[in-house]
Enzyme design. Structure first.
Site, PDB file in Angstrom:
ATOM      1  N   ILE A  15       0.845  -1.204   0.000  1.00  0.00           N
ATOM      2  CA  ILE A  15       0.000   0.000   0.000  1.00  0.00           C
ATOM      3  C   ILE A  15       0.880   1.253   0.000  1.00  0.00           C
ATOM      4  O   ILE A  15       0.639   2.203  -0.750  1.00  0.00           O
ATOM      5  CB  ILE A  15      -0.968   0.002   1.204  1.00  0.00           C
ATOM      6  CG1 ILE A  15      -1.923  -1.199   1.128  1.00  0.00           C
ATOM      7  CG2 ILE A  15      -1.769   1.315   1.245  1.00  0.00           C
ATOM      8  CD1 ILE A  15      -2.850  -1.368   2.334  1.00  0.00           C
ATOM      9  N   SER A  78       1.142  -9.988   8.609  1.00  0.00           N
ATOM     10  CA  SER A  78       0.660 -11.361   8.738  1.00  0.00           C
ATOM     11  C   SER A  78      -0.087 -11.599  10.048  1.00  0.00           C
ATOM     12  O   SER A  78       0.471 -11.485  11.145  1.00  0.00           O
ATOM     13  CB  SER A  78       1.846 -12.316   8.665  1.00  0.00           C
ATOM     14  OG  SER A  78       1.453 -13.593   9.094  1.00  0.00           O
ATOM     15  N   SER A 116      -7.366  -1.435  10.684  1.00  0.00           N
ATOM     16  CA  SER A 116      -7.862  -2.612   9.954  1.00  0.00           C
ATOM     17  C   SER A 116      -9.265  -2.998  10.379  1.00  0.00           C
ATOM     18  O   SER A 116      -9.663  -2.776  11.536  1.00  0.00           O
ATOM     19  CB  SER A 116      -6.924  -3.794  10.229  1.00  0.00           C
ATOM     20  OG  SER A 116      -7.487  -5.008   9.783  1.00  0.00           O
ATOM     21  N   TYR A 140      -2.740  -9.359  16.054  1.00  0.00           N
ATOM     22  CA  TYR A 140      -2.718  -8.330  15.009  1.00  0.00           C
ATOM     23  C   TYR A 140      -3.894  -7.378  15.172  1.00  0.00           C
ATOM     24  O   TYR A 140      -3.727  -6.150  15.145  1.00  0.00           O
ATOM     25  CB  TYR A 140      -2.767  -9.025  13.634  1.00  0.00           C
ATOM     26  CG  TYR A 140      -2.936  -8.094  12.456  1.00  0.00           C
ATOM     27  CD1 TYR A 140      -1.840  -7.472  11.875  1.00  0.00           C
ATOM     28  CD2 TYR A 140      -4.202  -7.848  11.914  1.00  0.00           C
ATOM     29  CE1 TYR A 140      -1.992  -6.623  10.787  1.00  0.00           C
ATOM     30  CE2 TYR A 140      -4.367  -7.002  10.834  1.00  0.00           C
ATOM     31  CZ  TYR A 140      -3.251  -6.397  10.271  1.00  0.00           C
ATOM     32  OH  TYR A 140      -3.415  -5.547   9.202  1.00  0.00           O
ATOM     33  N   LYS A 144      -3.810  -3.375  16.088  1.00  0.00           N
ATOM     34  CA  LYS A 144      -4.417  -2.352  15.228  1.00  0.00           C
ATOM     35  C   LYS A 144      -5.468  -1.560  16.003  1.00  0.00           C
ATOM     36  O   LYS A 144      -5.598  -0.343  15.815  1.00  0.00           O
ATOM     37  CB  LYS A 144      -5.032  -2.996  13.975  1.00  0.00           C
ATOM     38  CG  LYS A 144      -4.000  -3.512  12.985  1.00  0.00           C
ATOM     39  CD  LYS A 144      -3.212  -2.370  12.336  1.00  0.00           C
ATOM     40  CE  LYS A 144      -2.204  -2.841  11.307  1.00  0.00           C
ATOM     41  NZ  LYS A 144      -1.470  -1.729  10.665  1.00  0.00           N
ATOM     42  N   VAL A 182      -5.977 -13.305  -0.052  1.00  0.00           N
ATOM     43  CA  VAL A 182      -6.589 -14.342  -0.870  1.00  0.00           C
ATOM     44  C   VAL A 182      -6.564 -13.993  -2.362  1.00  0.00           C
ATOM     45  O   VAL A 182      -6.409 -14.880  -3.203  1.00  0.00           O
ATOM     46  CB  VAL A 182      -8.016 -14.650  -0.354  1.00  0.00           C
ATOM     47  CG1 VAL A 182      -8.942 -13.437  -0.478  1.00  0.00           C
ATOM     48  CG2 VAL A 182      -8.618 -15.847  -1.067  1.00  0.00           C
ATOM     49  N   ARG A 206     -16.118 -11.104   2.184  1.00  0.00           N
ATOM     50  CA  ARG A 206     -15.231  -9.982   2.500  1.00  0.00           C
ATOM     51  C   ARG A 206     -15.593  -8.778   1.638  1.00  0.00           C
ATOM     52  O   ARG A 206     -16.184  -8.913   0.574  1.00  0.00           O
ATOM     53  CB  ARG A 206     -13.765 -10.351   2.198  1.00  0.00           C
ATOM     54  CG  ARG A 206     -13.176 -11.453   3.072  1.00  0.00           C
ATOM     55  CD  ARG A 206     -13.018 -11.025   4.517  1.00  0.00           C
ATOM     56  NE  ARG A 206     -12.342 -12.017   5.332  1.00  0.00           N
ATOM     57  CZ  ARG A 206     -12.953 -13.025   5.950  1.00  0.00           C
ATOM     58  NH1 ARG A 206     -14.269 -13.183   5.841  1.00  0.00           N
ATOM     59  NH2 ARG A 206     -12.255 -13.868   6.689  1.00  0.00           N
TER      60      ARG A 206
HETATM   61  C1  UD2 Z   1      -7.480  -9.704   7.600  1.00  0.00           C
HETATM   62  C2  UD2 Z   1      -8.305  -8.416   7.761  1.00  0.00           C
HETATM   63  C3  UD2 Z   1      -7.863  -7.377   6.747  1.00  0.00           C
HETATM   64  C4  UD2 Z   1      -6.349  -7.132   6.774  1.00  0.00           C
HETATM   65  C5  UD2 Z   1      -5.640  -8.487   6.648  1.00  0.00           C
HETATM   66  C6  UD2 Z   1      -4.143  -8.342   6.827  1.00  0.00           C
HETATM   67  C7  UD2 Z   1     -10.573  -9.052   8.535  1.00  0.00           C
HETATM   68  C8  UD2 Z   1     -11.990  -9.304   8.143  1.00  0.00           C
HETATM   69  N1  UD2 Z   1      -9.734  -8.715   7.530  1.00  0.00           N
HETATM   70  O1  UD2 Z   1      -7.770 -10.273   6.357  1.00  0.00           O
HETATM   71  O2  UD2 Z   1      -8.539  -6.138   7.002  1.00  0.00           O
HETATM   72  O3  UD2 Z   1      -5.958  -6.470   7.968  1.00  0.00           O
HETATM   73  O4  UD2 Z   1      -6.090  -9.392   7.639  1.00  0.00           O
HETATM   74  O5  UD2 Z   1      -3.521  -9.561   6.529  1.00  0.00           O
HETATM   75  O6  UD2 Z   1     -10.201  -9.147   9.679  1.00  0.00           O
HETATM   76  N2  UD2 Z   1      -8.702 -17.905   1.872  1.00  0.00           N
HETATM   77  C9  UD2 Z   1      -8.938 -19.024   1.080  1.00  0.00           C
HETATM   78  N3  UD2 Z   1      -7.892 -19.583   0.396  1.00  0.00           N
HETATM   79  C10 UD2 Z   1      -6.624 -19.064   0.436  1.00  0.00           C
HETATM   80  C11 UD2 Z   1      -6.383 -17.908   1.227  1.00  0.00           C
HETATM   81  C12 UD2 Z   1      -7.439 -17.355   1.940  1.00  0.00           C
HETATM   82  O7  UD2 Z   1     -10.069 -19.520   1.015  1.00  0.00           O
HETATM   83  O8  UD2 Z   1      -5.723 -19.625  -0.244  1.00  0.00           O
HETATM   84  C13 UD2 Z   1      -9.823 -17.318   2.637  1.00  0.00           C
HETATM   85  C14 UD2 Z   1      -9.545 -17.216   4.117  1.00  0.00           C
HETATM   86  O9  UD2 Z   1      -9.853 -18.411   4.812  1.00  0.00           O
HETATM   87  C15 UD2 Z   1     -10.486 -16.060   4.504  1.00  0.00           C
HETATM   88  C16 UD2 Z   1     -10.522 -15.179   3.243  1.00  0.00           C
HETATM   89  O10 UD2 Z   1     -10.024 -15.997   2.193  1.00  0.00           O
HETATM   90  O11 UD2 Z   1     -11.772 -16.555   4.761  1.00  0.00           O
HETATM   91  C17 UD2 Z   1      -9.675 -13.925   3.352  1.00  0.00           C
HETATM   92  O12 UD2 Z   1      -8.383 -14.254   3.829  1.00  0.00           O
HETATM   93  P1  UD2 Z   1      -7.151 -13.223   3.779  1.00  0.00           P
HETATM   94  O13 UD2 Z   1      -5.974 -13.876   4.426  1.00  0.00           O
HETATM   95  O14 UD2 Z   1      -7.004 -12.705   2.408  1.00  0.00           O
HETATM   96  O15 UD2 Z   1      -7.635 -11.971   4.626  1.00  0.00           O
HETATM   97  P2  UD2 Z   1      -8.351 -11.754   6.087  1.00  0.00           P
HETATM   98  O16 UD2 Z   1      -9.802 -11.616   5.844  1.00  0.00           O
HETATM   99  O17 UD2 Z   1      -7.852 -12.718   7.075  1.00  0.00           O
END
Ligand code: UD2
Length: 301
Positions: A15, A78, A116, A140, A144, A182, A206
């Site tokens: 970003i 992460s 976040s 995390y 935040k 993702v 999301r």
């Molecule tokens: C969190 C925060 C976001 C940001 C980020 C930083 C929330 C809602 N979002 O993101 O704002 O701070 O952390 O890292 O708290 N998934 C799959 N397959 C994959 C990878 C991911 O299905 O290969 C799913 C995963 O299980 C989740 C969704 O995709 O349900 C989003 O995962 P992510 O790691 O992209 O982001 P998220 O929502 O944990």
């Protein structure tokens, strides 16, 4: 924002580097980055780079000398690393943020901080407004949330102009690496013709927001009078992970199969921003919808 001396911490990251690109034509921009996950190749030539750690008060003092605005984007992004090493990530995500706020106090500089959607944990309302209860599910998220509250407090106690931006799920060019989110994971899989790995049933949703919109929100935050506040930065629209997988197959013309893996322990089921406060007080509305954002990402790559 123009003719301003600006520090972007984490400016070589995903970003931060997009923000630097937008600021550089009309401002004097400095970047403080330790290049642990950031990349020099992300930076334009005419930016002043201070290679150093945001946890190091001396490096920060040097980088912040004489600045008018600090955009604080240095962080350990992460979520899983924060679970494995809570104190380590706290030092970068929270202790260093406090150093940034203190340095801003010295310089009388405005601070825009990267918060976040993770501050909400499992949201008890959808779309989630800024006034919803906050119960993060990871270190995390706690870090935040604390940063976001310190930002408010610094405005209250010391009259320092601060703005916390609660990013939902940001995507766009240059997002990469094992913890990158993702969308970049699915795109890599689709391009490589490998299976697209949906965790759980894929019905979790999301609010995916394009980095160009996040940059625009930062520019608004740099000049707004509505300081001492936190703002949701999302599109107001949700997509499920399964919809995302299908759209990515479509826009990449990939024949990758969609496969299911175990759900992430503690995964948030649904997350979506109520964007009315950002619209009303910051004059910010996202412009890029998910499908067009993905199409431009694919054509640029
Ligand atoms: C969190 C925060 C976001 C940001 C980020 C930083 C929330 C809602 N979002 O993101 O704002 O701070 O952390 O890292 O708290 N998934 C799959 N397959 C994959 C990878 C991911 O299905 O290969 C799913 C995963 O299980 C989740 C969704 O995709 O349900 C989003 O995962 P992510 O790691 O992209 O982001 P998220 O929502 O944990």
């Amino acid at each position: 924002i123009r003719d301003t001396t600006i520090l972007v911490t984490g400016g070589a990251g995903f970003i931060g580097s997009h923000l630097v690109e937008a600021l550089i034509p009309q401002n004097e921009v400095r970047v403080l980055d330790n290049f642990s996950t950031g990349d020099r190749a992300n930076l334009p030539d005419d930016v002043t780079v201070i290679e150093g750690d945001v946890r190091d008060p001396m490096a920060l003092q040097e980088a912040a000398r004489g600045v008018d605005v600090i955009f604080h984007h240095a962080a350990v992004v992460s979520v899983s690393r924060s679970v494995d090493e809570p104190r380590q990530s706290n030092r970068t995500n929270l202790d260093a943020s406090l150093l940034v706020l203190e340095q801003a106090r010295q310089e009388d500089a405005r601070v825009v901080l990267a918060s976040s959607a993770a501050v909400y944990g499992h949201p008890d309302e959808l779309p989630v407004p800024e006034t919803a209860s906050t119960a993060p599910t990871s270190p995390y998220g706690v870090q935040k949330l604390a940063l976001d509250q310190y930002a408010r407090l610094y405005e209250d106690l010391y009259d320092l102009p601060t703005v916390a931006l609660r990013y939902f799920n940001v995507y766009g060019p240059r997002q990469q690496g094992p913890y990158s989110g993702v969308i970049s994971t699915f795109l890599e899989q689709a391009w490589a013709g490998k299976p697209i790995t949906v965790e759980g049933d894929g019905e979790q949703s999301r609010d995916f927001v394009h980095v160009s919109d996040v940059v625009r929100a930062n520019l608004r935050a740099a000049t707004t009078d509505a300081v001492g506040e936190a703002y949701n930065i999302g599109t107001g629209q949700r997509a499920t992970v399964l919809e995302l997988a299908e759209t990515i197959r479509d826009v990449t013309d990939s024949s990758s199969p969609i496969v299911h893996r175990d759900a992430r322990p503690g995964d948030i089921r649904h997350s979506g921003a109520d964007t009315s406060k950002a619209d009303r007080k910051l004059g910010f509305e996202a412009r890029v919808g998910l499908e067009s954002g993905l199409r431009s990402l694919v054509s640029e790559s």
